[in-house]
Design a protein around this motif. Sequence first.
Motif, PDB file in Angstrom:
ATOM      1  N   ALA A   1       0.826  -1.213   0.000  1.00  0.00           N
ATOM      2  CA  ALA A   1       0.000   0.000   0.000  1.00  0.00           C
ATOM      3  C   ALA A   1       0.859   1.261   0.000  1.00  0.00           C
ATOM      4  O   ALA A   1       1.966   1.284   0.557  1.00  0.00           O
ATOM      5  N   ARG A   2       0.321   2.294  -0.611  1.00  0.00           N
ATOM      6  CA  ARG A   2       1.045   3.570  -0.634  1.00  0.00           C
ATOM      7  C   ARG A   2       1.057   4.144   0.780  1.00  0.00           C
ATOM      8  O   ARG A   2       0.086   3.998   1.525  1.00  0.00           O
ATOM      9  N   ARG A   3       2.201   4.732   1.141  1.00  0.00           N
ATOM     10  CA  ARG A   3       2.321   5.374   2.472  1.00  0.00           C
ATOM     11  C   ARG A   3       2.313   6.885   2.286  1.00  0.00           C
ATOM     12  O   ARG A   3       2.726   7.376   1.245  1.00  0.00           O
ATOM     13  N   THR A   4       1.888   7.592   3.348  1.00  0.00           N
ATOM     14  CA  THR A   4       1.888   9.060   3.265  1.00  0.00           C
ATOM     15  C   THR A   4       2.628   9.641   4.474  1.00  0.00           C
ATOM     16  O   THR A   4       2.003  10.107   5.434  1.00  0.00           O
ATOM     17  N   PRO A   5       3.955   9.587   4.450  1.00  0.00           N
ATOM     18  CA  PRO A   5       4.719  10.157   5.569  1.00  0.00           C
ATOM     19  C   PRO A   5       4.615  11.689   5.586  1.00  0.00           C
ATOM     20  O   PRO A   5       4.207  12.308   4.602  1.00  0.00           O
ATOM     21  N   ARG A   6       5.030  12.247   6.706  1.00  0.00           N
ATOM     22  CA  ARG A   6       4.970  13.709   6.869  1.00  0.00           C
ATOM     23  C   ARG A   6       5.929  14.398   5.886  1.00  0.00           C
ATOM     24  O   ARG A   6       7.043  13.939   5.662  1.00  0.00           O
ATOM     25  N   GLY A   7       5.492  15.512   5.309  1.00  0.00           N
ATOM     26  CA  GLY A   7       6.352  16.266   4.416  1.00  0.00           C
ATOM     27  C   GLY A   7       7.235  17.227   5.191  1.00  0.00           C
ATOM     28  O   GLY A   7       7.059  17.424   6.400  1.00  0.00           O
ATOM     29  N   VAL A   8       8.182  17.844   4.490  1.00  0.00           N
ATOM     30  CA  VAL A   8       9.136  18.734   5.159  1.00  0.00           C
ATOM     31  C   VAL A   8       8.410  19.915   5.804  1.00  0.00           C
ATOM     32  O   VAL A   8       8.740  20.336   6.915  1.00  0.00           O
ATOM     33  N   MET A   9       7.391  20.456   5.109  1.00  0.00           N
ATOM     34  CA  MET A   9       6.581  21.545   5.663  1.00  0.00           C
ATOM     35  C   MET A   9       5.193  20.975   5.954  1.00  0.00           C
ATOM     36  O   MET A   9       4.448  20.694   5.004  1.00  0.00           O
ATOM     37  N   PRO A  10       4.854  20.765   7.225  1.00  0.00           N
ATOM     38  CA  PRO A  10       3.545  20.196   7.534  1.00  0.00           C
ATOM     39  C   PRO A  10       2.440  20.939   6.794  1.00  0.00           C
ATOM     40  O   PRO A  10       2.458  22.161   6.699  1.00  0.00           O
ATOM     41  N   LEU A  11       1.494  20.226   6.255  1.00  0.00           N
ATOM     42  CA  LEU A  11       0.357  20.710   5.469  1.00  0.00           C
ATOM     43  C   LEU A  11       0.751  21.217   4.080  1.00  0.00           C
ATOM     44  O   LEU A  11       0.049  20.993   3.102  1.00  0.00           O
ATOM     45  N   LEU A  12       1.908  21.872   3.996  1.00  0.00           N
ATOM     46  CA  LEU A  12       2.285  22.460   2.702  1.00  0.00           C
ATOM     47  C   LEU A  12       2.958  21.441   1.778  1.00  0.00           C
ATOM     48  O   LEU A  12       2.902  21.587   0.554  1.00  0.00           O
ATOM     49  N   THR A  13       3.643  20.486   2.359  1.00  0.00           N
ATOM     50  CA  THR A  13       4.313  19.474   1.535  1.00  0.00           C
ATOM     51  C   THR A  13       3.593  18.139   1.735  1.00  0.00           C
ATOM     52  O   THR A  13       3.571  17.621   2.850  1.00  0.00           O
ATOM     53  N   GLN A  14       2.988  17.643   0.675  1.00  0.00           N
ATOM     54  CA  GLN A  14       2.286  16.356   0.778  1.00  0.00           C
ATOM     55  C   GLN A  14       3.123  15.274   0.112  1.00  0.00           C
ATOM     56  O   GLN A  14       3.530  15.415  -1.046  1.00  0.00           O
ATOM     57  N   VAL A  15       3.363  14.216   0.867  1.00  0.00           N
ATOM     58  CA  VAL A  15       4.282  13.179   0.378  1.00  0.00           C
ATOM     59  C   VAL A  15       3.553  11.850   0.302  1.00  0.00           C
ATOM     60  O   VAL A  15       2.776  11.507   1.189  1.00  0.00           O
TER      61      VAL A  15
END
Length: 523
Positions: free
Chosen positions: A133-147
């Motif tokens: 399954a695809r994972r969605t870890p935290r981006g460098v800028m919370p909310l602004l960077t979606q990973v």
Amino acid sequence: MTTAPQLAAADALPFDLVQRLLTHARAGGRPSVEVFAPATGAKIVDLPQSATADIDAAFATAREAQREWARTPIADRVAVLRRIHDLVLAEQDVILDIVQTETGKSRVHAFDEVSDVAVNARYYAAEAKKLLARRTPRGVMPLLTQVEVLNRPKGVVAVISPWNYPLALAASDALPALVAGNAVIARPDNQTALTALWAIDIAERAGLPKGLWQAVLGRGREIGGQVIERADYVDYTGSSATGRTIAQQAGERLIGYSLELGGKNPLLVLDDADVSAAAKIAVRACFASAGQLCESIERIYVHDSVYDRFVTEFAENTRTLTLGKERDFSYEVGSLTFQRQIDTVAAHVDDAVAKGATVRAGGRARPDLGPYFYEPTILEGVREGMTVYREETFGPVVSVYRVSSDDEAVHQANDTAYGLNASVWSRDTDRGRAVAARIHAGSVNVNEGFIAAWGSVAAPSGGLGISGTGRRHGPEGLLKYVDTQTIAVQRVLPIAPLPGMSEKLWAKTMTLFLTTMKTLRQK
Ligand code: NAD
């Protein structure tokens, strides 16, 4: 050593079955080789061999099939594994005959391979969706960077497998590769190619699209390099010496690899062990598949206080093993598979005896049963300088050593370049665990020989030291067949100074941001 009744003549495998299986091989461009049944000497098949054009065709069609397969919903890929599980159990009589004919092993140990495939098919069918399954870890800028992190299949995986556990090692490593969306090109050993072809046959009958799992046939030294040259990943099982060659070839191409190699596996009987249980299970741990098992125990270290009792019971149990070659469950130990195997076994035993070791059980070949039969053998008095002390025998030979403490047992057990499997016996399982954790091996069984760890396929299995690198089983056994891809989407604000902001102010702002993130315990 008692002997089960002998077969009058070799049973040939049904002609139609063999012809059907051969249709799954990309081969025929080079002259066939004759393959003989080790237990009886009867010819099994003229096995076609793959030329470069065959290997090219196999990879080309596999690549084409893989593109479509990678887009197939995971639920459909998983469904194929579930049907393979059912078919391997339902049609076990056919594959047990093939495995026994090709390897010479007893039916009970051939059945271990059937179980292995069923257990792996069930596990990866149950876990693949979650693992991939695809994972969605935290981006460098919370909310602004979606990973998001995607798991992409490698492409075409080469599974190069040996002859000793030909079904388990060809199929159980291919299943996670396939369910992850890869194609597989198998290069089974010539001696046991029909077994691998049968696995492909049931997979296609279970709904695997044609071309996704194919076999090319030939000696490893002749076609192994060509297979690696075309593959996107190599899964290899065999000796440590060959493992080095495979690693060099894969390294040259900068592709990933997993190596499952040899072992010189120790079993430790501590002073509080259930001696009778240890002496019973040790028989299976040492002589399963006539010792032609990578996880097989070849060294036993027994505490002085229980040594005599252990060795007496172990030798008695070993002497009651029956040898045979029938296609039934009436005996425990079958034939070795090649002349070179029995040559090594005899050389190790003879060398040890010539240098002062004593034979507590077995110690002789049994040409009356077949050309490669050798009795399960226990040696005492083995010392440094005897070949069997350090070298893997890969046959039915185990050496028993007396030790006076846990420390000495652990020290001796770790005095090897290998590190595949180990076993510790103690009535106190906490103590057993603590000793296990000190042993240099990829798996350690407490109050079992090898099957507890090996059969627990939700946990990884593999070697330390020259026993290999990479893992099969567990999440690791599937994730090795995918590459991660990270996709990061930046929204609203860039990660750069805003218009008119100096680089110095940007650095200050970022410093504040980083400090705040730590204060807020953000990862
Ligand atoms: P081997 O390395 O000589 O041969 C194993 C397989 O590799 C054969 O099928 C052979 O054709 C192939 N091969 C040889 N050279 C090759 C090359 N250059 N390129 C590609 N393939 C090549 O080993 P063996 O003595 O026949 O097999 C027994 C060994 O395998 C033992 O050391 C045993 O411990 C090990 N083994 C390990 C595991 C494990 O899971 N760790 C399992 C089974 C066997």
